[in-house]
Design a protein around this motif. Structure first.
Motif, PDB file in Angstrom:
ATOM      1  N   ALA A   1      40.089  35.320  45.195  1.00 51.29           N
ATOM      2  CA  ALA A   1      41.103  36.065  45.932  1.00 51.29           C
ATOM      3  C   ALA A   1      42.477  35.400  45.811  1.00 51.29           C
ATOM      4  O   ALA A   1      43.502  36.084  45.688  1.00 51.29           O
ATOM      5  CB  ALA A   1      40.696  36.171  47.403  1.00 51.29           C
TER       6      ALA A   1
ATOM      7  N   PHE B   1      40.032  48.167  44.732  1.00 50.65           N
ATOM      8  CA  PHE B   1      38.658  47.854  45.133  1.00 50.65           C
ATOM      9  C   PHE B   1      37.870  49.119  45.463  1.00 50.65           C
ATOM     10  O   PHE B   1      36.816  49.368  44.888  1.00 50.65           O
ATOM     11  CB  PHE B   1      38.650  46.922  46.343  1.00 50.65           C
ATOM     12  CG  PHE B   1      37.280  46.715  46.937  1.00 50.65           C
ATOM     13  CD1 PHE B   1      36.393  45.825  46.351  1.00 50.65           C
ATOM     14  CD2 PHE B   1      36.874  47.425  48.062  1.00 50.65           C
ATOM     15  CE1 PHE B   1      35.119  45.633  46.877  1.00 50.65           C
ATOM     16  CE2 PHE B   1      35.610  47.247  48.590  1.00 50.65           C
ATOM     17  CZ  PHE B   1      34.723  46.347  48.003  1.00 50.65           C
TER      18      PHE B   1
ATOM     19  N   VAL C   1      49.150  39.036  41.279  1.00 52.00           N
ATOM     20  CA  VAL C   1      49.950  40.112  41.855  1.00 52.00           C
ATOM     21  C   VAL C   1      51.379  39.649  42.119  1.00 52.00           C
ATOM     22  O   VAL C   1      52.350  40.361  41.827  1.00 52.00           O
ATOM     23  CB  VAL C   1      49.287  40.625  43.150  1.00 52.00           C
ATOM     24  CG1 VAL C   1      50.212  41.587  43.882  1.00 52.00           C
ATOM     25  CG2 VAL C   1      47.963  41.307  42.838  1.00 52.00           C
TER      26      VAL C   1
ATOM     27  N   SER D   1      39.007  42.263  42.620  1.00 51.23           N
ATOM     28  CA  SER D   1      38.653  42.410  44.032  1.00 51.23           C
ATOM     29  C   SER D   1      37.153  42.616  44.202  1.00 51.23           C
ATOM     30  O   SER D   1      36.536  42.070  45.128  1.00 51.23           O
ATOM     31  CB  SER D   1      39.417  43.585  44.644  1.00 51.23           C
ATOM     32  OG  SER D   1      40.803  43.336  44.647  1.00 51.23           O
TER      33      SER D   1
ATOM     34  N   SER E   1      36.491  45.091  39.141  1.00 53.00           N
ATOM     35  CA  SER E   1      37.833  44.521  39.187  1.00 53.00           C
ATOM     36  C   SER E   1      37.778  43.125  39.785  1.00 53.00           C
ATOM     37  O   SER E   1      36.719  42.645  40.203  1.00 53.00           O
ATOM     38  CB  SER E   1      38.760  45.411  40.009  1.00 53.00           C
ATOM     39  OG  SER E   1      38.329  45.451  41.361  1.00 53.00           O
TER      40      SER E   1
ATOM     41  N   THR F   1      45.022  48.887  35.353  1.00 56.07           N
ATOM     42  CA  THR F   1      46.398  48.985  35.842  1.00 56.07           C
ATOM     43  C   THR F   1      47.319  49.588  34.794  1.00 56.07           C
ATOM     44  O   THR F   1      48.107  50.500  35.086  1.00 56.07           O
ATOM     45  CB  THR F   1      46.915  47.599  36.256  1.00 56.07           C
ATOM     46  OG1 THR F   1      46.068  47.070  37.273  1.00 56.07           O
ATOM     47  CG2 THR F   1      48.338  47.680  36.762  1.00 56.07           C
TER      48      THR F   1
ATOM     49  N   LEU G   1      43.838  36.180  42.422  1.00 55.49           N
ATOM     50  CA  LEU G   1      44.313  37.558  42.424  1.00 55.49           C
ATOM     51  C   LEU G   1      45.684  37.650  43.079  1.00 55.49           C
ATOM     52  O   LEU G   1      46.587  38.350  42.582  1.00 55.49           O
ATOM     53  CB  LEU G   1      43.310  38.451  43.158  1.00 55.49           C
ATOM     54  CG  LEU G   1      43.745  39.899  43.424  1.00 55.49           C
ATOM     55  CD1 LEU G   1      44.067  40.616  42.128  1.00 55.49           C
ATOM     56  CD2 LEU G   1      42.653  40.639  44.199  1.00 55.49           C
ATOM     57  N   PHE G   2      45.861  36.947  44.189  1.00 53.31           N
ATOM     58  CA  PHE G   2      47.161  36.935  44.857  1.00 53.31           C
ATOM     59  C   PHE G   2      48.256  36.395  43.937  1.00 53.31           C
ATOM     60  O   PHE G   2      49.362  36.940  43.877  1.00 53.31           O
ATOM     61  CB  PHE G   2      47.078  36.097  46.139  1.00 53.31           C
ATOM     62  CG  PHE G   2      48.415  35.770  46.734  1.00 53.31           C
ATOM     63  CD1 PHE G   2      49.148  36.725  47.418  1.00 53.31           C
ATOM     64  CD2 PHE G   2      48.947  34.492  46.593  1.00 53.31           C
ATOM     65  CE1 PHE G   2      50.386  36.416  47.965  1.00 53.31           C
ATOM     66  CE2 PHE G   2      50.176  34.170  47.136  1.00 53.31           C
ATOM     67  CZ  PHE G   2      50.901  35.140  47.819  1.00 53.31           C
TER      68      PHE G   2
ATOM     69  N   THR H   1      40.723  44.806  35.268  1.00 56.27           N
ATOM     70  CA  THR H   1      41.810  45.090  36.200  1.00 56.27           C
ATOM     71  C   THR H   1      43.119  45.350  35.469  1.00 56.27           C
ATOM     72  O   THR H   1      43.850  46.297  35.785  1.00 56.27           O
ATOM     73  CB  THR H   1      41.988  43.923  37.182  1.00 56.27           C
ATOM     74  OG1 THR H   1      40.744  43.651  37.832  1.00 56.27           O
ATOM     75  CG2 THR H   1      43.031  44.257  38.227  1.00 56.27           C
TER      76      THR H   1
ATOM     77  N   ARG I   1      45.068  45.217  42.741  1.00 53.95           N
ATOM     78  CA  ARG I   1      44.102  44.793  43.761  1.00 53.95           C
ATOM     79  C   ARG I   1      43.123  45.921  44.113  1.00 53.95           C
ATOM     80  O   ARG I   1      42.577  45.965  45.216  1.00 53.95           O
ATOM     81  CB  ARG I   1      44.840  44.319  45.015  1.00 53.95           C
ATOM     82  CG  ARG I   1      45.865  45.280  45.551  1.00 53.95           C
ATOM     83  CD  ARG I   1      46.714  44.656  46.643  1.00 53.95           C
ATOM     84  NE  ARG I   1      47.736  45.563  47.133  1.00 53.95           N
ATOM     85  CZ  ARG I   1      47.548  46.483  48.081  1.00 53.95           C
ATOM     86  NH1 ARG I   1      46.349  46.590  48.639  1.00 53.95           N
ATOM     87  NH2 ARG I   1      48.524  47.270  48.473  1.00 53.95           N
TER      88      ARG I   1
ATOM     89  N   ASP J   1      49.053  48.213  43.875  1.00 51.54           N
ATOM     90  CA  ASP J   1      47.811  48.825  44.351  1.00 51.54           C
ATOM     91  C   ASP J   1      46.721  48.751  43.292  1.00 51.54           C
ATOM     92  O   ASP J   1      45.547  48.491  43.600  1.00 51.54           O
ATOM     93  CB  ASP J   1      48.057  50.291  44.736  1.00 51.54           C
ATOM     94  CG  ASP J   1      48.706  50.424  46.100  1.00 51.54           C
ATOM     95  OD1 ASP J   1      48.624  49.465  46.891  1.00 51.54           O
ATOM     96  OD2 ASP J   1      49.307  51.481  46.380  1.00 51.54           O
TER      97      ASP J   1
END
Length: 296
Positions: free
Chosen positions: A269, A232, A276, A249, A247, A78, A272-273, A74, A230, A227
């Protein structure tokens, strides 16, 4: 006595209140529920049988090589995709900002990839990159660049490169659009003065254009980075659960659906939050510092 500043702040909060309430109802409760489930052993069935397991799911993530590979995938995705999209978007925006014949038609053509839904564009590119009947191999073999069909989406190295290329094709128009909006509000008198003084265009770009459009460029970079972090749909449609491209997600979805481990998927999840949120905070803070430093 209520000052004008306090009155304006109160008015602003009154206007923001409906949006904030809707945001809490739509996003706040699902996020809170996901965080709570991350501390349980909930399965995909009835959540009432879930037991509190503390940090067990997070310890499982920390010891899972597949999770750390998804994190690296990921972050690499990115970094590379957003960098390429920023550079290409800047070049396209500068080109569209010039007074060229047919500029309106070119603008419309550039926006086509961005207007196509991501799943549709990913499926379209999946067909074109197919190793047996894809048009990409046919074209490259016809001009002699490759001797035999290449498995673009099966090879571990080429799969990630292909996913990044598709995302760049999809996301570059967004970067170009926001950058072009920043370019078109710049005062033209500055460029006229630079032209009269004989300043080289490259020097004008780095010392005048880039600092002035940096706020708009920062907004575009933040949105695209969020974007990409996250991501997917484009990865899952093109390569599925392939560990070489999965990734964070995709990993969370695999835990939730394939393995039916809602607790582990919720922990992924939540993590991941947090990534971000931290990234957005750092980028926005760094961008503000740079803007203040340039204006000082």
């Amino acid at each position: 006595m209520i000052t004008l500043r306090l009155r304006r702040a109160a008015t602003a909060w009154i206007f923001l209140a409906p949006m904030l309430i809707a945001l809490v109802l739509v996003a706040g409760w699902p996020l809170l529920r996901t965080i709570i489930l991350g501390f349980t052993d909930a399965g995909l069935g009835d959540f009432s049988d879930a037991n509190f397991v503390g940090l067990a799911n997070y310890r499982g993530l920390a010891s899972d090589p597949a999770w750390w590979r998804a994190v690296l995938n990921t972050l690499g995705f990115t970094l590379v995709s957003v960098s390429l999209e920023t550079l290409l978007g800047l070049v396209i925006a500068l080109t569209l900002d010039a007074h060229l014949p047919g500029r309106g038609l070119v603008r419309a053509a550039v926006l086509i990839p961005w207007a196509i839904p991501t799943v549709v564009s990913a499926r379209m590119w999946g067909w074109m990159l197919n190793d047996l009947y894809g048009v990409a191999n046919a074209l490259l073999m016809s001009v002699g660049l490759i001797a035999k069909p290449v498995a673009w989406l099966a090879d571990p190295v080429l799969a990630m490169a292909s996913v990044i290329a598709v995302d760049v094709w999809k996301g570059t128009p967004f970067m170009a659009l926001l950058t072009l909006a920043g370019l078109q509000v710049l005062p033209r008198e500055i460029y006229e003065a630079a032209r009269v003084d004989g300043v080289h265009p490259i020097k004008v770009f780095f010392q005048v254009t880039l600092p002035l459009i940096w706020p708009a460029l920062l907004v575009a970079i933040v949105f695209r980075s969020l974007d990409a972090l996250r991501v997917f749909d484009v990865i899952y449609v093109l390569t599925g659960d392939n560990p070489a491209t999965a990734s964070m997600s995709v990993y969370a979805r695999q835990q939730l659906i394939d393995f039916q481990q809602v607790g582990a998927g919720s922990a992924a999840a939540t993590f991941l939050f947090l990534i971000v949120a931290i990234f957005a905070t750092l980028v926005i803070t760094a961008g503000r510092i740079r803007i203040v430093a340039r204006s000082a």
